[in-house]
Design a protein around this motif. Structure first.
Motif, short mmCIF file in Angstrom:
data_model
loop_
_atom_site.label_atom_id
_atom_site.label_comp_id
_atom_site.label_asym_id
_atom_site.label_seq_id
_atom_site.Cartn_x
_atom_site.Cartn_y
_atom_site.Cartn_z
N GLU A 33 -16.77 14.21 -12.11
CA GLU A 33 -17.47 15.03 -13.11
C GLU A 33 -18.85 14.45 -13.42
O GLU A 33 -19.84 15.19 -13.48
CB GLU A 33 -16.63 15.15 -14.37
CG GLU A 33 -15.39 16.01 -14.17
CD GLU A 33 -14.36 15.87 -15.28
OE1 GLU A 33 -14.69 15.33 -16.36
OE2 GLU A 33 -13.21 16.30 -15.06
N LYS A 34 -18.93 13.14 -13.61
CA LYS A 34 -20.23 12.51 -13.89
C LYS A 34 -21.19 12.67 -12.72
O LYS A 34 -22.37 12.93 -12.91
CB LYS A 34 -20.04 11.03 -14.24
CG LYS A 34 -19.48 10.79 -15.61
CD LYS A 34 -19.35 9.29 -15.88
CE LYS A 34 -18.84 9.02 -17.27
NZ LYS A 34 -18.68 7.56 -17.50
N PHE A 35 -20.67 12.48 -11.49
CA PHE A 35 -21.53 12.63 -10.33
C PHE A 35 -22.04 14.06 -10.23
O PHE A 35 -23.21 14.29 -9.89
CB PHE A 35 -20.80 12.23 -9.04
CG PHE A 35 -21.73 12.08 -7.87
CD1 PHE A 35 -22.38 10.89 -7.63
CD2 PHE A 35 -21.97 13.15 -7.02
CE1 PHE A 35 -23.26 10.76 -6.56
CE2 PHE A 35 -22.84 13.04 -5.95
CZ PHE A 35 -23.49 11.83 -5.72
N SER A 36 -21.19 15.04 -10.54
CA SER A 36 -21.62 16.44 -10.54
C SER A 36 -22.76 16.66 -11.52
O SER A 36 -23.73 17.37 -11.21
CB SER A 36 -20.46 17.36 -10.91
OG SER A 36 -19.54 17.44 -9.88
N GLU A 37 -22.65 16.06 -12.69
CA GLU A 37 -23.70 16.18 -13.70
C GLU A 37 -25.01 15.57 -13.23
O GLU A 37 -26.07 16.19 -13.30
CB GLU A 37 -23.28 15.49 -15.00
CG GLU A 37 -22.55 16.38 -15.96
CD GLU A 37 -22.29 15.67 -17.27
OE1 GLU A 37 -23.25 15.13 -17.87
OE2 GLU A 37 -21.12 15.65 -17.69
N VAL A 38 -24.93 14.33 -12.77
CA VAL A 38 -26.14 13.61 -12.38
C VAL A 38 -26.80 14.25 -11.16
O VAL A 38 -28.02 14.41 -11.12
CB VAL A 38 -25.81 12.12 -12.11
CG1 VAL A 38 -26.99 11.40 -11.47
CG2 VAL A 38 -25.40 11.43 -13.39
N SER A 39 -26.01 14.63 -10.18
CA SER A 39 -26.56 15.17 -8.93
C SER A 39 -26.87 16.66 -9.01
O SER A 39 -27.59 17.18 -8.17
CB SER A 39 -25.58 14.94 -7.78
OG SER A 39 -24.42 15.73 -7.95
N THR A 40 -26.31 17.33 -9.98
CA THR A 40 -26.33 18.79 -10.15
C THR A 40 -25.58 19.51 -9.04
O THR A 40 -25.73 20.72 -8.87
CB THR A 40 -27.75 19.38 -10.30
OG1 THR A 40 -28.47 19.31 -9.07
CG2 THR A 40 -28.55 18.68 -11.41
N ASP A 41 -24.74 18.79 -8.29
CA ASP A 41 -23.90 19.39 -7.25
C ASP A 41 -22.57 19.79 -7.90
O ASP A 41 -21.71 18.95 -8.12
CB ASP A 41 -23.66 18.39 -6.12
CG ASP A 41 -22.76 18.94 -5.02
OD1 ASP A 41 -22.18 20.04 -5.19
OD2 ASP A 41 -22.61 18.25 -3.99
N ARG A 42 -22.44 21.07 -8.21
CA ARG A 42 -21.25 21.57 -8.88
C ARG A 42 -20.39 22.42 -7.94
O ARG A 42 -19.73 23.36 -8.36
CB ARG A 42 -21.64 22.35 -10.13
CG ARG A 42 -22.36 21.48 -11.14
CD ARG A 42 -22.35 22.11 -12.52
NE ARG A 42 -22.54 21.08 -13.53
CZ ARG A 42 -21.58 20.28 -14.00
NH1 ARG A 42 -20.37 20.36 -13.54
NH2 ARG A 42 -21.84 19.39 -14.93
N ASN A 43 -20.40 22.07 -6.66
CA ASN A 43 -19.57 22.78 -5.68
C ASN A 43 -18.13 22.76 -6.20
O ASN A 43 -17.59 21.70 -6.52
CB ASN A 43 -19.66 22.05 -4.34
CG ASN A 43 -18.93 22.75 -3.23
OD1 ASN A 43 -17.90 23.38 -3.44
ND2 ASN A 43 -19.45 22.63 -2.03
N PRO A 44 -17.48 23.93 -6.29
CA PRO A 44 -16.14 23.98 -6.85
C PRO A 44 -15.08 23.21 -6.06
O PRO A 44 -14.01 22.92 -6.60
CB PRO A 44 -15.82 25.47 -6.92
CG PRO A 44 -16.78 26.14 -6.03
CD PRO A 44 -18.00 25.27 -5.97
N VAL A 45 -15.35 22.83 -4.83
CA VAL A 45 -14.39 22.03 -4.08
C VAL A 45 -14.19 20.66 -4.74
O VAL A 45 -13.17 20.01 -4.55
CB VAL A 45 -14.79 21.89 -2.60
CG1 VAL A 45 -15.95 20.90 -2.42
CG2 VAL A 45 -13.60 21.50 -1.73
N HIS A 46 -15.15 20.27 -5.58
CA HIS A 46 -15.06 19.00 -6.29
C HIS A 46 -14.45 19.16 -7.69
O HIS A 46 -13.91 18.20 -8.22
CB HIS A 46 -16.44 18.36 -6.44
CG HIS A 46 -17.18 18.22 -5.17
ND1 HIS A 46 -16.70 17.52 -4.08
CD2 HIS A 46 -18.39 18.70 -4.78
CE1 HIS A 46 -17.58 17.57 -3.10
NE2 HIS A 46 -18.61 18.29 -3.49
N LEU A 47 -14.57 20.36 -8.27
CA LEU A 47 -14.29 20.52 -9.69
C LEU A 47 -13.19 21.52 -10.05
O LEU A 47 -12.66 21.47 -11.16
CB LEU A 47 -15.58 20.95 -10.41
CG LEU A 47 -16.77 20.00 -10.25
CD1 LEU A 47 -18.05 20.66 -10.73
CD2 LEU A 47 -16.51 18.69 -10.97
#
Length: 147
Positions: A33-47
């Motif tokens: 979740e933190k990496f998604s925030e920092v990178s702005t990569d919100r690909n749903p395969v991660h979340l």
């Protein structure tokens, strides 16, 4: 959980062929979740569990660059360590890293050019002894001559 060797600096004058350093970390949902925030990569395969379950991975996976970041941690904190300058990095992703996986990121010295302060490093990440990432880095190591 973070398991690693002592942090600090190994100067170019003290680096030897075959030296290995590592860090181990359990990748958590919070990390992803933190990496998604920092990178702005919100690909749903991660979340998103529902989305990820319908992919070839059959479940959520960590960002590849989150895993690669553990290699950067070894280089910047241990080998060569503080004062290191990244020059290049190649990466090949071999398998997914999932939440809860214990990742061991290792770097190994495979080349040294003392006059240019360059160190070539073999980089790899493993989960349960299986390589999930491989690559190579070229860095400029700190030197006692510039302290």
């Amino acid at each position: 959980m973070l398991d690693n060797l002592p942090r600090g600096t190994i100067c170019i004058e003290d680096i030897e062929m075959g030296m290995v350093r590592y860090v181990q970390k359990i990748v958590t949902d919070e990390d992803i979740e933190k990496f998604s925030e920092v990178s702005t990569d919100r690909n749903p395969v991660h979340l998103d569990d529902d989305y990820a379950n319908d992919t070839i991975f059959e479940g959520r996976i960590a960002h590849g660059m989150l895993t690669a970041g553990l290699v950067s941690a070894v280089i910047g904190e241990q080998l060569p360590g503080h004062g290191t300058i990244y020059m290049s990095q190649s990466l090949k992703f071999l398998a997914p890293v999932r939440p809860g996986d214990l990742v061991r990121a290792e770097v190994e010295v495979t080349g040294i050019e003392i006059d240019k302060r360059r160190v070539k490093l073999d980089c790899r990440c493993l989960v349960d002894g299986k390589k999930v990432l491989v690559g190579e880095a070229m860095v400029m190591a700190p030197s006692r001559k510039f302290d």
